[in-house]
Design an enzyme around this catalytic site. Structure first.
Site, PDB file in Angstrom:
ATOM      1  N   LYS A  36       0.849  -1.200   0.000  1.00 17.08           N
ATOM      2  CA  LYS A  36       0.000   0.000   0.000  1.00 17.08           C
ATOM      3  C   LYS A  36       0.883   1.249   0.000  1.00 17.08           C
ATOM      4  CE  LYS A  36      -3.552   2.249   2.805  1.00 17.08           C
ATOM      5  NZ  LYS A  36      -4.512   2.101   3.896  1.00 17.08           N
ATOM      6  N   GLU A  62      10.562  -4.732   4.396  1.00 13.85           N
ATOM      7  CA  GLU A  62      10.623  -6.152   4.029  1.00 13.85           C
ATOM      8  C   GLU A  62      10.302  -6.328   2.542  1.00 13.85           C
ATOM      9  OE1 GLU A  62       8.990  -4.932   6.612  1.00 13.85           O
ATOM     10  OE2 GLU A  62       9.062  -6.286   8.355  1.00 13.85           O
ATOM     11  N   GLY A 120      -4.850  -2.331   5.028  1.00 18.13           N
ATOM     12  CA  GLY A 120      -4.106  -3.500   4.542  1.00 18.13           C
ATOM     13  C   GLY A 120      -4.818  -4.810   4.828  1.00 18.13           C
ATOM     14  N   ARG A 121      -5.295  -4.976   6.052  1.00 16.24           N
ATOM     15  CA  ARG A 121      -5.912  -6.262   6.431  1.00 16.24           C
ATOM     16  C   ARG A 121      -7.310  -6.442   5.866  1.00 16.24           C
ATOM     17  NH1 ARG A 121      -4.685  -2.676  10.323  1.00 16.24           N
ATOM     18  NH2 ARG A 121      -6.307  -1.883  11.687  1.00 16.24           N
ATOM     19  N   HIS A 127      -4.100 -33.478  17.788  1.00 20.59           N
ATOM     20  CA  HIS A 127      -2.938 -34.257  18.238  1.00 20.59           C
ATOM     21  C   HIS A 127      -1.833 -33.334  18.740  1.00 20.59           C
ATOM     22  CE1 HIS A 127      -4.675 -37.963  16.615  1.00 20.59           C
ATOM     23  NE2 HIS A 127      -5.207 -37.136  15.726  1.00 20.59           N
ATOM     24  N   LYS A 157       9.315  -0.515  14.091  1.00 20.80           N
ATOM     25  CA  LYS A 157       9.889  -0.202  12.762  1.00 20.80           C
ATOM     26  C   LYS A 157      10.933   0.902  12.904  1.00 20.80           C
ATOM     27  CE  LYS A 157       5.676  -1.017  10.058  1.00 20.80           C
ATOM     28  NZ  LYS A 157       4.639  -0.413   9.243  1.00 20.80           N
ATOM     29  N   GLU A 211      -4.546  -6.802  14.929  1.00 21.97           N
ATOM     30  CA  GLU A 211      -4.087  -5.477  14.502  1.00 21.97           C
ATOM     31  C   GLU A 211      -5.248  -4.474  14.579  1.00 21.97           C
ATOM     32  OE1 GLU A 211      -0.637  -4.896  11.618  1.00 21.97           O
ATOM     33  OE2 GLU A 211      -2.289  -4.228  10.366  1.00 21.97           O
TER      34      GLU A 211
HETATM   35  O1  F6P Z   1       3.208  -3.070   9.756  1.00 24.22           O
HETATM   36  C1  F6P Z   1       1.839  -3.209   9.629  1.00 24.22           C
HETATM   37  C2  F6P Z   1       1.381  -2.882   8.245  1.00 24.22           C
HETATM   38  O2  F6P Z   1       1.297  -1.511   8.086  1.00 24.22           O
HETATM   39  C3  F6P Z   1       0.050  -3.552   7.975  1.00 24.22           C
HETATM   40  O3  F6P Z   1      -1.024  -2.863   8.463  1.00 24.22           O
HETATM   41  C4  F6P Z   1       0.094  -3.690   6.499  1.00 24.22           C
HETATM   42  O4  F6P Z   1      -0.836  -4.637   6.061  1.00 24.22           O
HETATM   43  C5  F6P Z   1       1.528  -4.124   6.295  1.00 24.22           C
HETATM   44  O5  F6P Z   1       2.247  -3.387   7.249  1.00 24.22           O
HETATM   45  C6  F6P Z   1       2.082  -3.920   4.922  1.00 24.22           C
HETATM   46  O6  F6P Z   1       2.043  -2.578   4.538  1.00 24.22           O
HETATM   47  P1  F6P Z   1       2.226  -2.159   3.028  1.00 24.22           P
HETATM   48  O7  F6P Z   1       1.109  -2.769   2.250  1.00 24.22           O
HETATM   49  O8  F6P Z   1       2.168  -0.671   3.033  1.00 24.22           O
HETATM   50  O9  F6P Z   1       3.562  -2.678   2.568  1.00 24.22           O
END
Ligand code: F6P
Length: 533
Positions: A206, A212, A266-267, A387, A497, A356
């Site tokens: 987003k 990452e 995002g979620r 199990h 972060k 979240e």
């Molecule tokens: O760190 C949490 C977050 O902001 C989530 O809410 C989001 O889904 C994820 O990181 C990834 O964010 P982006 O889509 O901006 O890379």
């Protein structure tokens, strides 16, 4: 695609009254065994059908009086008004000053959903058409064998879960991979089984600022360029983002970017272009069924809330039972156990969705909430979980409510498996609720009285998956309203972060570590002295 104009921000007062009412709720103190024996009618009264989902809370510690009290709390919290405000495009995410529009993503063409003065449905459908064009091209191109989604959190969990859930419906030639972790092992294991000339990468972020995702995307880009040259980037990479500038800066032509909007959290974003990998796997028609499934739950919410029929709203009922466990009975976790290997990633998706969204301790007014909010969501598929952790569910010292999810029919057609699987689901619900007394051998005693909710459907289709996810989205919404919190922000992820951004240069540097506390300093020194190449 962001907009400058602000929508109406609904002033929401902290609602100590709601908390007072919640704390005054009188739990049912009778064993589930007795509740079921004395009132067999609950097996019908406490079951509702929403779309294709059969929702069964008959093994929950509620009776008609308590359910009415809980619905009264939801009413007092203004669930119907907040839902209407969300539908009206109001800024119901005040800490980010944003509307919350995931329902617009599944609104049918020809309807309208106005956000910041603009009907967004035509834009949503324009992006769906662009996605369909990309998906059809990839599905038809025999030279492509692998699709790699690079993203994290909401840009990974929803599509990863859905692609695995709908593997039966997937294009037979295409393999879909998900890379999320900054741990290089994650992307290395995927690149090891792909070929640059037959792989397409979808970089989903987003913000297009997530470390990452950008680190993994850079590695993938280098891998492609090393093998095929710079010119291959355009045809091998698709970006999904709200930020065209950053996409360009990264080195992907934003011309082919698939956009979404800052009013999609995002979620809650799997319904948008974030779901491109899913659309590629199951095709545009399958994706459209997925959206239509979610819409059935949206419609259930709208239809019942618009005229105040909270007692007919099964989502509100399940949400309030969750609040009963968490805020009244103090139960700190809930297990989600899908009796479906295909839904193995559902607990992970729900973890982000619920924890979240509702892992918050201050209200919209900035005051402490006053009762426990979201607990820990966890789980694994049944029968595997039986199990592993079911011992604790049956005989442990904590009562952990369980959601059991199952289907009447399997897609595999392998004789002998499915009846066994489903009988295990029912057996666990029965054992948890009823228990079995063993006075002579305490270690064989099952107290029972352990609650579960059954979520059943005929089979796992794109539509049913859409219904399942939307059901949980709306439960999260209702609970957030009752707790009086902002379910749509995630400020709690920011500090880590920021600190990681300060620690990284010190790990690889050799300068003084004065800016860190003693424990972190010692660990950095250890890392420096042991660090590999
Ligand atoms: O760190 C949490 C977050 O902001 C989530 O809410 C989001 O889904 C994820 O990181 C990834 O964010 P982006 O889509 O901006 O890379």
């Amino acid at each position: 695609m962001g907009r400058a104009r602000l929508g109406t921000v609904h002033a929401v007062e902290p609602h100590p009254d709601v908390v007072r009412r919640l704390l005054a709720v009188e739990p049912v103190r009778r064993h589930l065994r007795d509740l079921l024996a004395d009132d067999p009618g609950r097996a019908e009264r406490y079951v509702a059908t929403v779309g294709d989902l059969r929702l069964d809370w008959s093994r929950q510690p509620v009776d008609d009086r308590l359910l009415a009290d809980l619905r009264g709390v939801a009413e007092a919290a203004g669930v119907a008004g907040r839902f209407a405000a969300m539908q009206a495009g109001d800024h119901v995410n005040p800490t980010e000053d944003r509307a919350v529009g995931h329902m617009a993503l599944r609104a049918p063409a020809g309807t309208s959903f106005v956000i910041d003065g603009v009907d967004v449905v035509p834009e949503v459908h324009a992006v769906l058409r662009d996605m369909a064009a990309v998906a059809e091209r990839i599905r038809a191109d025999g030279s492509i064998t692998d699709v790699v989604n690079i993203g994290i959190g909401g840009s990974d969990l929803g599509p990863a879960m859905a692609v695995s859930a709908l593997a039966d419906h997937a294009h037979p030639r295409l393999r879909t991979h998900f890379v999320s972790n900054v741990d290089g092992d994650d992307i290395a294991r995927v690149l090891a089984v792909c070929e640059p000339s037959s792989t397409v990468f979808i970089v989903v972020s987003k913000t297009f600022g997530t470390v990452e995702t950008l680190t993994n995307a850079r590695t993938a880009r280098r891998w492609v360029v090393d093998a095929l040259g710079e010119h291959a980037v355009a045809e091998r990479f698709v970006a999904v983002s709200t930020d065209a500038g950053r996409v360009r800066d990264f080195g992907i032509d934003p011309e082919g970017m698939l956009g979404f909007w800052d009013w999609v959290g995002g979620r809650f974003s799997v319904w948008s272009a974030v779901g491109l990998s899913l659309m590629i796997a199951i095709g545009p028609d399958g994706f459209s069924d997925f959206l239509a499934g979610a819409r059935l739950v949206d419609e259930h919410m709208s239809a019942t809330l618009s005229d105040g029929r909270l007692d007919e709203n099964a989502v509100v009922t399940l949400a309030m039972i969750g609040i009963l466990h968490r805020s009244v009975l103090g139960r700190a976790s809930r297990a989600v156990v899908p009796y479906s290997a295909a839904l193995a990633r559902l607990p992970a998706h729900l973890q982000q969705l619920e924890m979240e969204s509702n892992g918050k301790s201050v209200t919209l007014g900035g005051a402490p909430v006053g009762v426990p909010t979201s607990g820990v969501v966890w789980g694994e598929p049944g029968t595997n979980g039986q199990h592993a952790f079911f011992q604790l569910l049956h005989q442990g010292t904590d009562v952990i409510p369980v959601d059991l999810i199952g289907f009447a029919t399997a897609g595999h057609g392998l004789g002998g498996h499915h009846d066994l699987l489903f009988s295990n689901l029912l057996a666990q619900a029965q054992a948890l609720a009823l228990g079995r007394r063993s006075a002579d051998e305490p270690h064989r005693n099952f107290d029972g009285d352990r609650p579960s909710t059954l979520i059943l459907a005929e089979r796992l289709t794109p539509s049913v998956l859409g219904q399942l996810i939307a059901l949980h989205e709306h439960i999260v919404f209702v609970q957030g309203v009752v707790w009086g919190i902002d379910s749509f922000d995630q400020w709690g992820v920011e500090l880590g972060k920021e600190l990681s951004g300060r620690i990284t240069p010190d790990l690889i540097g050799s300068g003084p570590l004065d800016g860190h506390d003693a424990a972190t300093r010692a660990a950095i020194e250890w890392y420096r002295s042991h660090r590999g190449g």
